[in-house]
Motif scaffolding. Structure first.
Motif, PDB file in Angstrom:
ATOM      1  N   GLU A  42      35.104  59.165 -90.410  1.00  0.00           N
ATOM      2  CA  GLU A  42      33.943  58.276 -90.471  1.00  0.00           C
ATOM      3  C   GLU A  42      33.373  58.189 -91.878  1.00  0.00           C
ATOM      4  OE1 GLU A  42      31.239  59.617 -87.436  1.00  0.00           O
ATOM      5  OE2 GLU A  42      32.570  58.969 -85.815  1.00  0.00           O
ATOM      6  N   ALA A  43      33.383  59.289 -92.613  1.00  0.00           N
ATOM      7  CA  ALA A  43      32.833  59.294 -93.977  1.00  0.00           C
ATOM      8  C   ALA A  43      33.676  58.442 -94.920  1.00  0.00           C
ATOM      9  CB  ALA A  43      32.738  60.727 -94.500  1.00  0.00           C
ATOM     10  N   ILE A  44      34.970  58.385 -94.692  1.00  0.00           N
ATOM     11  CA  ILE A  44      35.848  57.589 -95.557  1.00  0.00           C
ATOM     12  C   ILE A  44      35.549  56.105 -95.390  1.00  0.00           C
ATOM     13  CG2 ILE A  44      38.225  56.846 -95.927  1.00  0.00           C
ATOM     14  CD1 ILE A  44      39.067  59.718 -95.196  1.00  0.00           C
ATOM     15  N   GLY A  45      35.362  55.691 -94.155  1.00  0.00           N
ATOM     16  CA  GLY A  45      35.091  54.275 -93.895  1.00  0.00           C
ATOM     17  C   GLY A  45      36.264  53.403 -94.300  1.00  0.00           C
ATOM     18  N   GLU A  46      35.966  52.234 -94.814  1.00  0.00           N
ATOM     19  CA  GLU A  46      36.998  51.264 -95.178  1.00  0.00           C
ATOM     20  C   GLU A  46      37.221  51.157 -96.684  1.00  0.00           C
ATOM     21  OE1 GLU A  46      38.946  49.708 -92.950  1.00  0.00           O
ATOM     22  OE2 GLU A  46      37.897  50.880 -91.425  1.00  0.00           O
ATOM     23  N   ASP A  47      36.460  51.896 -97.468  1.00  0.00           N
ATOM     24  CA  ASP A  47      36.625  51.828 -98.919  1.00  0.00           C
ATOM     25  C   ASP A  47      37.971  52.409 -99.330  1.00  0.00           C
ATOM     26  OD1 ASP A  47      34.117  50.726 -99.217  1.00  0.00           O
ATOM     27  OD2 ASP A  47      33.146  52.646 -99.607  1.00  0.00           O
ATOM     28  N   PRO A  48      38.577  51.850-100.380  1.00  0.00           N
ATOM     29  CA  PRO A  48      39.852  52.406-100.834  1.00  0.00           C
ATOM     30  C   PRO A  48      39.659  53.811-101.410  1.00  0.00           C
ATOM     31  CG  PRO A  48      39.128  50.638-102.294  1.00  0.00           C
ATOM     32  CD  PRO A  48      38.159  50.685-101.157  1.00  0.00           C
ATOM     33  N   ILE A  49      40.551  54.711-101.024  1.00  0.00           N
ATOM     34  CA  ILE A  49      40.514  56.087-101.514  1.00  0.00           C
ATOM     35  C   ILE A  49      41.858  56.401-102.169  1.00  0.00           C
ATOM     36  CG2 ILE A  49      38.828  56.909 -99.828  1.00  0.00           C
ATOM     37  CD1 ILE A  49      41.238  58.042 -98.220  1.00  0.00           C
ATOM     38  N   GLU A  50      41.938  57.513-102.831  1.00  0.00           N
ATOM     39  CA  GLU A  50      43.182  57.919-103.485  1.00  0.00           C
ATOM     40  C   GLU A  50      44.307  58.138-102.485  1.00  0.00           C
ATOM     41  OE1 GLU A  50      44.063  57.943-106.656  1.00  0.00           O
ATOM     42  OE2 GLU A  50      42.096  57.145-107.134  1.00  0.00           O
ATOM     43  N   ARG A  51      44.002  58.589-101.308  1.00  0.00           N
ATOM     44  CA  ARG A  51      44.891  58.792-100.167  1.00  0.00           C
ATOM     45  C   ARG A  51      45.692  60.073-100.233  1.00  0.00           C
ATOM     46  NH1 ARG A  51      49.567  54.973 -97.352  1.00  0.00           N
ATOM     47  NH2 ARG A  51      50.516  56.702 -96.232  1.00  0.00           N
ATOM     48  N   TYR A  52      46.406  60.337-101.304  1.00  0.00           N
ATOM     49  CA  TYR A  52      47.259  61.528-101.406  1.00  0.00           C
ATOM     50  C   TYR A  52      46.615  62.578-102.290  1.00  0.00           C
ATOM     51  CZ  TYR A  52      50.968  58.322 -99.950  1.00  0.00           C
ATOM     52  OH  TYR A  52      51.726  57.404 -99.282  1.00  0.00           O
ATOM     53  N   ALA A  53      46.862  63.836-101.983  1.00  0.00           N
ATOM     54  CA  ALA A  53      46.445  64.927-102.869  1.00  0.00           C
ATOM     55  C   ALA A  53      47.229  66.179-102.517  1.00  0.00           C
ATOM     56  CB  ALA A  53      44.953  65.193-102.749  1.00  0.00           C
ATOM     57  N   ASP A  54      47.403  67.013-103.515  1.00  0.00           N
ATOM     58  CA  ASP A  54      48.025  68.306-103.286  1.00  0.00           C
ATOM     59  C   ASP A  54      47.294  69.347-104.113  1.00  0.00           C
ATOM     60  OD1 ASP A  54      49.762  68.900-105.908  1.00  0.00           O
ATOM     61  OD2 ASP A  54      49.952  66.773-105.391  1.00  0.00           O
TER      62      ASP A  54
END
Length: 155
Positions: A42-54
């Motif tokens: 829910e916090a992410i919503g529809e805004d573009p995010i980086e998506r991947y991380a390690d």
């Protein structure tokens, strides 16, 4: 452990849970994971995010790799064996159950692997810290416009 996840993930987190702890901690731990995963989604919503991380996280003898993909397809790969049955009141078998619940309700692909470590407490701390750090990086807002996938959506 949740405090470590929140601190290293830059997450404002408050948790109060009640459960059938007189039986065991499984359902309570799983339920907290489900609620946390839903809150992340829910916090992410529809805004573009980086998506991947390690993240590689070290704590004394422990080294843990955590990789996240906000793919929209919840999956957990958990490759961490513990030699103790519990760490305080947390059953070590419930560590995987917690992250499985987070993966399912956040719809993230999550891979967690213990690379080395003989002290279960250090390994567990590295898992929660590393997840928090990877979560922070994967969910940062992206400068990229549009979808986070070449398919036009995340799932």
């Amino acid at each position: 452990m949740l405090e470590l996840l929140a601190f290293h993930g830059h997450v404002d987190l408050g948790v109060k849970a009640e459960g059938d702890l007189e039986v065991d901690d499984h359902h309570t731990v799983e339920d907290v994971g489900l609620v946390l995963g839903k809150a992340i989604r829910e916090a992410i919503g529809e805004d573009p995010i980086e998506r991947y991380a390690d993240n590689h996280t070290i704590l004394d003898d422990a080294l843990v790799l955590t990789v996240l993909d906000a793919s929209g397809r919840g999956h957990l790969s958990f490759d961490c064996e513990f030699s103790r049955d519990s760490l305080g009141t947390l059953s070590t078998e419930c560590v995987a159950e917690f992250f499985r619940a987070v993966a399912r309700s956040s719809r993230f692909g999550i891979h967690i692997r213990k690379l080395v470590g003989s002290n279960d407490h250090h390994v567990c701390e590295a898992i929660f810290k590393g997840f928090g750090r990877a979560l922070h990086n994967a969910t940062r807002r992206s400068e990229r416009r549009g979808a986070i996938s070449t398919k036009g959506k995340s799932d």
